[in-house]
Each structure stands twice: as structure tokens, then as C-alpha cells.
Design a protein around this motif. Structure first.
Motif, PDB file in Angstrom:
ATOM      1  N   UNK A  73       0.831  -1.216   0.000  1.00 38.76           N
ATOM      2  CA  UNK A  73       0.000   0.000   0.000  1.00 38.76           C
ATOM      3  C   UNK A  73       0.864   1.264   0.000  1.00 38.76           C
ATOM      4  N   UNK A  74       1.896   1.248  -0.833  1.00 33.62           N
ATOM      5  CA  UNK A  74       2.874   2.340  -0.819  1.00 33.62           C
ATOM      6  C   UNK A  74       2.338   3.651  -1.368  1.00 33.62           C
ATOM      7  N   UNK A  90       2.791  -4.095  -4.303  1.00 31.95           N
ATOM      8  CA  UNK A  90       1.364  -3.777  -4.252  1.00 31.95           C
ATOM      9  C   UNK A  90       1.141  -2.380  -3.699  1.00 31.95           C
ATOM     10  N   UNK A  91       0.339  -1.619  -4.402  1.00 31.79           N
ATOM     11  CA  UNK A  91      -0.011  -0.264  -4.000  1.00 31.79           C
ATOM     12  C   UNK A  91      -1.331  -0.271  -3.233  1.00 31.79           C
ATOM     13  N   UNK A  92      -1.671   0.891  -2.730  1.00 30.58           N
ATOM     14  CA  UNK A  92      -3.028   1.154  -2.259  1.00 30.58           C
ATOM     15  C   UNK A  92      -3.858   1.508  -3.495  1.00 30.58           C
ATOM     16  N   UNK A  93      -5.094   1.980  -3.290  1.00 27.67           N
ATOM     17  CA  UNK A  93      -5.861   2.460  -4.437  1.00 27.67           C
ATOM     18  C   UNK A  93      -5.068   3.569  -5.128  1.00 27.67           C
ATOM     19  N   UNK A 107       2.679  -7.775  -9.867  1.00 34.36           N
ATOM     20  CA  UNK A 107       2.192  -6.402  -9.762  1.00 34.36           C
ATOM     21  C   UNK A 107       0.764  -6.473  -9.232  1.00 34.36           C
ATOM     22  N   UNK A 108       0.541  -5.856  -8.068  1.00 39.29           N
ATOM     23  CA  UNK A 108      -0.776  -5.940  -7.452  1.00 39.29           C
ATOM     24  C   UNK A 108      -1.205  -4.629  -6.846  1.00 39.29           C
ATOM     25  N   UNK A 109      -2.366  -4.666  -6.231  1.00 40.65           N
ATOM     26  CA  UNK A 109      -2.869  -3.495  -5.512  1.00 40.65           C
ATOM     27  C   UNK A 109      -3.865  -3.947  -4.467  1.00 40.65           C
ATOM     28  N   UNK A 110      -4.014  -3.132  -3.416  1.00 41.51           N
ATOM     29  CA  UNK A 110      -4.984  -3.371  -2.354  1.00 41.51           C
ATOM     30  C   UNK A 110      -6.120  -2.371  -2.509  1.00 41.51           C
ATOM     31  N   UNK A 111      -7.343  -2.837  -2.438  1.00 40.70           N
ATOM     32  CA  UNK A 111      -8.485  -1.931  -2.605  1.00 40.70           C
ATOM     33  C   UNK A 111      -9.686  -2.502  -1.859  1.00 40.70           C
ATOM     34  N   UNK A 112     -10.093  -1.822  -0.812  1.00 42.93           N
ATOM     35  CA  UNK A 112     -11.253  -2.229  -0.026  1.00 42.93           C
ATOM     36  C   UNK A 112     -12.480  -1.426  -0.437  1.00 42.93           C
ATOM     37  N   UNK A 113     -13.617  -2.084  -0.344  1.00 43.19           N
ATOM     38  CA  UNK A 113     -14.876  -1.434  -0.704  1.00 43.19           C
ATOM     39  C   UNK A 113     -15.311  -0.536   0.449  1.00 43.19           C
TER      40      UNK A 113
END
Length: 360
Positions: free
Chosen positions: A186-187, A228-231, A251-257
Motif C-alpha cells: 500500500x505504498x 502492491x499499492x493502495x488504491x 504487480x498488485x494493488x490493495x483496494x477495499x470497498x
């Protein structure tokens, strides 16, 4: 002609051609190569469902051998299982969520024996202040942990503990278990001391590369490395802290609803499209490395929100966050008796949504 082919092959080896589809670690163990090849093939079949701490605890229970909220809902364990190393730096017997590291090792061996993919994150303390990962005091902490910084030796000691733990993960034949290691996640966000509010992009890149090199020097060669990034809202934002192709496998990302903050469906379509395209261009795997709707208060969330957000993008997996054993409303996967249970089964029944029974 033969000479030309040899020169082309030599160029590809030196340049690290994306088409080779091999781990970034030049000394990666065979099981890591096998995992990478397997993940590249599986992404064409569908998206694997994962769950944090799945075997350790669930809604209102903990440490019951073989138990899993997802297993009890759909009849299969998730295809991906995640754990966290927070607490390892303090020589604690349990991680920051109360999971004993000894039980974690046992669970990882069991999950590996079933064919699950193993991922690890690390919510380590702020090494400058002694506070939590969320402690942003102390200025640019990243610079202080890099060589020449005031707490570099302390941090290197933490890395030794991390390296030792990851090398201690053994399969039933005594071989090192391949792990997707996802440090400094979540950088693009501001929650952690390594995030965008606390360090410059070049500092983050230096930390990432130093970490990978330290793992190599420590003899750790059972890892795939996940960035992995944040949104995020643009390709430029996503790539600003990208360490480079030679240092990354996923390559990923974190994203919560969080409906009060952003529109999940349109935002996820943009982010999934961007990450999947970039991963293809850079020869990497793509994954939604953390997601969920806390307490899953929408009965149709799985087929109405998550499914359309992840299918059709070539993502390797999606990791749902944990189901707390002692916080009633802190859960991100269904459990037996939950109102979204049937909808989750409907999602998993889709041919392109994979649990471990689908990949064994």
C-alpha cells in the motif's frame, strides 16, 4: 543463422526478456520456478480466491485443526492463503493478530501440501520510534533504515529474523516452500511509515531493492516478490514507486470497498485494467492482493461487486482479508450462517473463479 540465434538468446538472458516468464531472483529454487510457471498458466483459467489467516481462526473460533470459514461455506479451502510477519521483529511468539508463529509454520506446510499458494505480508514496527506500522512520527523513517541511517543495523537484524523464518518454511519432504513475499504494501497510501506521505519515491525504491538484495545475500531463494499499492488513480501514480522489472514478480494493488470514499465498480474497473495491462507489458503476474467489504453487509456483494471487478482481467488471485476471531464485525469472507453465504457459493461455482479444489 546459428550464430544469430545464439546472439539473440544471449541478448534475452542479459536483458531479462519478459517472454521468459521466470522469477526475478536469478538463483530462485526449482519450486519457485514451478510456482511461477503454474501461476502464469492458472491465470488463463480464472482468478484464484484467497483468504488471510484462513486456517488459523475465523468468525467466533480459533485454532481448530483443519477448520476454515471458507471451507465450511463452499466445501473447499481457498486457493491462496495469506499470513503476516508482524511481531517477528520483536521476537514475539505470536504475530500482531495473535497467531503463534509455530502454528503458522504448521499451517503453511498443510496448505502447501494441498496445492495452495502462500503469501506473506509484514506489518513491522516503526524501527525509529518503536511504534506500530501505522506510526508516522519520526520523519522519513525509510532513509534511517537504509545503509548509513541511524537505525540501519537494527533493521538489518529484523531482516535476519525475516530471512530465517521464511527459510524455515518446509514442505513434507523437507524442501523450502515457495512464498509470495509482499513487503512494504500500500505504498501509494499514507497509512504506513513506508507510504507516500512518509518517504520520497526514490527512498522507497532504494528500500525495496536493498531488501531484495539482503534476502539474496541471506540465502533466501524461495520467494516471489509482489509489489502492491493502495488504491490509485493513474498509471503514473501506480508506477511512481515501482522498483523495476529486475526486482518484482507480481504487480498488485490493495483496494477495499468503502462506499463513503469511492465508487467500487468503476474504480476497480480502472485499476484492474491498468494493473493487468502493465503486468502484461512487463511480463509479470497481476493480482488483487487485498480486498473486501468489512462485515459484508451486502448480501449480493460477491456476484454483484467482486465478481465483475476481477473477472476477465487475467488476474492471478484475489486475497480477502481476515475474519477476526474476537471482533464481531471485523470479517471480510462469509462464514456458515452469514447472509451472503449463498451468493459466495454462486460466485465460486463460476468456472473462472478458482478455489483449491479447482487447482489441485
Amino acid at each position: 543463422m546459428r550464430k544469430m540465434l545464439f546472439l539473440l538468446l544471449a541478448f534475452c538472458v542479459v536483458a531479462g526478456c519478459n517472454e521468459r516468464n521466470i522469477p526475478c531472483d536469478p538463483r530462485a529454487e526449482q519450486r519457485v520456478h514451478d510456482l511461477y510457471t503454474r501461476l502464469m498458466a492458472l491465470k488463463d483459467e480464472g482468478v484464484m480466491i484467497g483468504h488471510q489467516d484462513d486456517l488459523m481462526y475465523g468468525h467466533s473460533w480459533e485454532y481448530e485443526d483443519g477448520r476454515s470459514d471458507i471451507m465450511e461455506v463452499c466445501g473447499s479451502y481457498p486457493a491462496v492463503m495469506g499470513w503476516d510477519l508482524g511481531g517477528l521483529e520483536d521476537d514475539d511468539s505470536c504475530n500482531l493478530d495473535g497467531v503463534p508463529f509455530d502454528k503458522m509454520r504448521e499451517a503453511v506446510t498443510f496448505a502447501d501440501s494441498m496445492g495452495c499458494v502462500i503469501t506473506f505480508s509484514w506489518h513491522m514496527r516503526n524501527p525509529l520510534t518503536g511504534g506500530s506500522s501505522w506510526d508516522l512520527s519520526g520523519g522519513n523513517v525509510v532513509r534511517e533504515v537504509l545503509p548509513g541511517g541511524s537505525c540501519h543495523e537494527l533493521y538489518a537484524g529484523w531482516m535476519d529474523k525475516c530471512a530465517g523464518f521464511l527459510k524455515s518454511l518446509k514442505d513434507r519432504d523437507g524442501n523450502n516452500i515457495p512464498v509470495v513475499y509482499r513487503p512494504y504494501h500500500e505504498n501509494t497510501g499514507g497509512a504506513f511509515w513506508w507510504g507516500a506521505l512518509s518517504c520520497e519515491p526514490e527512498d522507497y525504491i532504494d528500500l525495496w531493492r536493498w531488501t531484495v538484495e539482503y534476502m539474496y545475500a541471506s540465502g533466501v531463494h524461495n520467494l516471489l516478490y509482489a509489489y502492491s499499492t493502495d488504491i490509485f488513480w493513474s498509471e503514473q501514480e501506480y508506477m511512481l514507486r515501482y522498483p523495476g522489472d529486475a526486482w518484482v514478480d507480481v504487480m498488485g494493488w490493495d483496494a477495499y470497498h468503502r462506499p463513503q470514499d469511492w465508487d467500487f465498480l468503476t474504480g476497480m474497473a480502472d485499476m484492474a485494467g491498468t494493473v493487468s495491462r502493465l503486468a502484461a507489458e512487463h511480463g509479470k503476474l497481476a493480482a488483487l492482493t487485498e480486498t473486501g467489504l468489512e462485515s459484508v453487509y451486502m448480501d449480493d456483494w460477491w456476484t454483484g461487486y467482486l465478481l465483475p471487478s476481477v473477472r476477465g482481467y487475467g488476474l492471478s488471485w484475489v486475497l480477502l482479508w481476515r475474519n477476526s476471531q474476537n471482533m464481531e464485525n471485523h470479517f471480510f469472507a462469509p462464514f456458515r450462517g452469514h447472509a451472503s453465504e449463498a451468493d459466495f457459493r454462486n460466485m465460486v461455482d463460476e468456472d473462472d473463479i478458482l478455489v483449491v479444489n479447482d487447482i489441485m
